[in-house]
Design an enzyme around this catalytic site. Sequence first.
Site, PDB file in Angstrom:
ATOM      1  N   ASP A 185       9.256 -10.202   4.588  1.00 18.06           N
ATOM      2  CA  ASP A 185       8.959 -11.554   4.127  1.00 18.06           C
ATOM      3  C   ASP A 185       9.711 -11.874   2.836  1.00 18.06           C
ATOM      4  OD1 ASP A 185       7.176 -13.986   4.264  1.00 18.06           O
ATOM      5  OD2 ASP A 185       6.530 -13.201   2.330  1.00 18.06           O
TER       6      ASP A 185
ATOM      7  N   GLU B 102      13.470 -12.376   6.776  1.00 16.32           N
ATOM      8  CA  GLU B 102      13.260 -13.812   6.582  1.00 16.32           C
ATOM      9  C   GLU B 102      14.115 -14.194   5.376  1.00 16.32           C
ATOM     10  OE1 GLU B 102       9.924 -17.178   5.484  1.00 16.32           O
ATOM     11  OE2 GLU B 102       9.896 -15.205   4.564  1.00 16.32           O
TER      12      GLU B 102
END
Length: 656
Positions: free
Chosen positions: A325, A378
């Site tokens: 993330d 990401e």
Amino acid sequence: MKNDLAAMRAEGTALTPELGELDLHLIAEGRHRELGRCLGAQPLHANGQDGARFAVWAPNARHVAVIGQFNQWDAQKHPMHARGASGVWEVFIPEARIGELYKFAVWGPGGQRLPDKADPVARATEKPPGTASRIAASQPFTWHDGNWMRTRTARQDAAAPISVYEVHAGSWLRVLEEGGRSLQWQELADRLIPYATRMGFTHLELLPIMEHPFGGSWGYQPLSQFAPSARFGAPAEFAAFVDRCHQAGLGVILDWVPAHFPSDEHGLARFDGTPLYEHADPREGLHKDWNTLIYNFGRHEVRGFLIASALEWLERYHVDGLRVDAVASMLYRDYSRNAGEWLPNIHGGRENLEATAFLRELNSTVAERCPGAVMIAEESTAWPGVTAPVDRGGLGFHFKWNMGWMHDSLHYIARDPVHRRFHHHDMTFGLVYAFSERFMLPISHDEVVHGKGSLFGKMPGDEWQKLANLRAYLGWMWAHPGKKLLFMGCEFAQPAEWNHDASPAWDLLDRPEHRGVQRLVRDLNRLYTAQPALHQLDAAPEGFSWVIGDDENNSVFALLRRAGAEGAAPVLVVCNLTPTPRHHYRVGVPGPAQAWRELLNTDAGAYGGSGMGNGGRVNAQAAPSHGHAHSLLLTLPPLATLVLVPDLAAAASGPL
């Protein structure tokens, strides 16, 4: 205070068995890859007694003690002893038993007692809102996924079909009859696994399940990087869930958050009374967007802690990949900061050199120790080489979320069709850079929260047009180069934004139009898997070519997908993204096939469409068009995507 601490040490329990010098050396260097079997609470039989050895890294603490159910939370009963310059404290406690709760009582360098701390390396936790750690069993799980693990590398290769169903475990299906509680791991295994496999997805991706104090963070503010959340059951039950996924042929990807952590006083913040896991300077250590603390990637022990966490999930729990993330926030020192709010690197630049070194070390370690596991970034910027190998200067990820494609295509499809001709480039620009990285196309939870509306809600027009737009868009997404990811609820056109306190509106499946969208997603997954041309060269330019990319006046797109295998059929995809049917629309096709079969039509009646199409088969004409010697005259339904293959190859592959 000094005399009190000395007295407490004198009353301490026997200090054996101890960590070895090699363990301590590797911890200090940030190269101990099995911290979950070293630090924390380790059940042991020693000196003729069952108990647990506790160990924690707190180099600047004046004193540390273990408190828990086994000593009535009394900090005087079990003081720990420091292991030289390593910063590690440890003690063996015969009274401690598996399942009991504990914390560390920590006195800072000035002698002040800090808020009691949860174990950073705990492998089990108390169920929130409780914040204690729990002594976990050390025995390995019994696995039945040998076939999956042997074939995983091929299943997750860049040439394989990968279609991911993104799920928030806490809200995928709540039990309304019991106060809207979340499902436990066994219940999720019974319900979620059959659903995902019936829908044709190849993988589940779970929003972070690492223990986190605030459920409203959806797991993106974790504090226990080694422990599955107690919200859904015990660690062994999570392992059993992964095992059942693998037996069903379903991969498991976890979202994992090494970028930042919350400042809850029982957690990592100023763990030993000093900035230990975080930076001291808020210009480096405070993430203003989320009011969280940023890991100090320049510290060996912190890098080792995070890499060991990643390996805990990949090795201990057989997880098949991690979606890392907020990578963009790690790569840039000025991420979401104004001038004067950040510190440059040693060269005066904005790149976070320590974070990039950490990511390369992380991905190199995973590649070495976990064959076949995938690391997914990401990352929303143009940082070069995110998926390039580390030895070629890249970051070493296997896939990168294509945020540019997501933003551009959603902006396009949300426009009234009458205006789409002026924004044609939003659908074509992504193919300019589509092969610069190995991409995954994400329609994730981030796109259906915080006022953005649901995927269905983004579509223009009345309800029929919204559904038709959505079906056409999904057809385009599955035809576009790149692996696929779809968030729960999008597969049946949920009208409302995602709410983590409620389930998706499953009752909508009583309505045929929503059931039709669900059936379309199932058929797209099956088609994507069955047709090598739709996945085999996802990351290679030779797997794609435009047939029609410049018909902005009609908002029509046509492309060819090709496979690398000799003899594999090409796939023709044609999209009409206006509500106007196009009759006798000529599209060039490669020879020598004399007929093409319509494999999928998002306007089919079975999906809730008008049923307009080409009768399932179109004869090719010897009329040159779009650079090909042959062409098809097609009927393009309104707001629809068509998928066609040469008839001979389609007959060999069989019906959907």
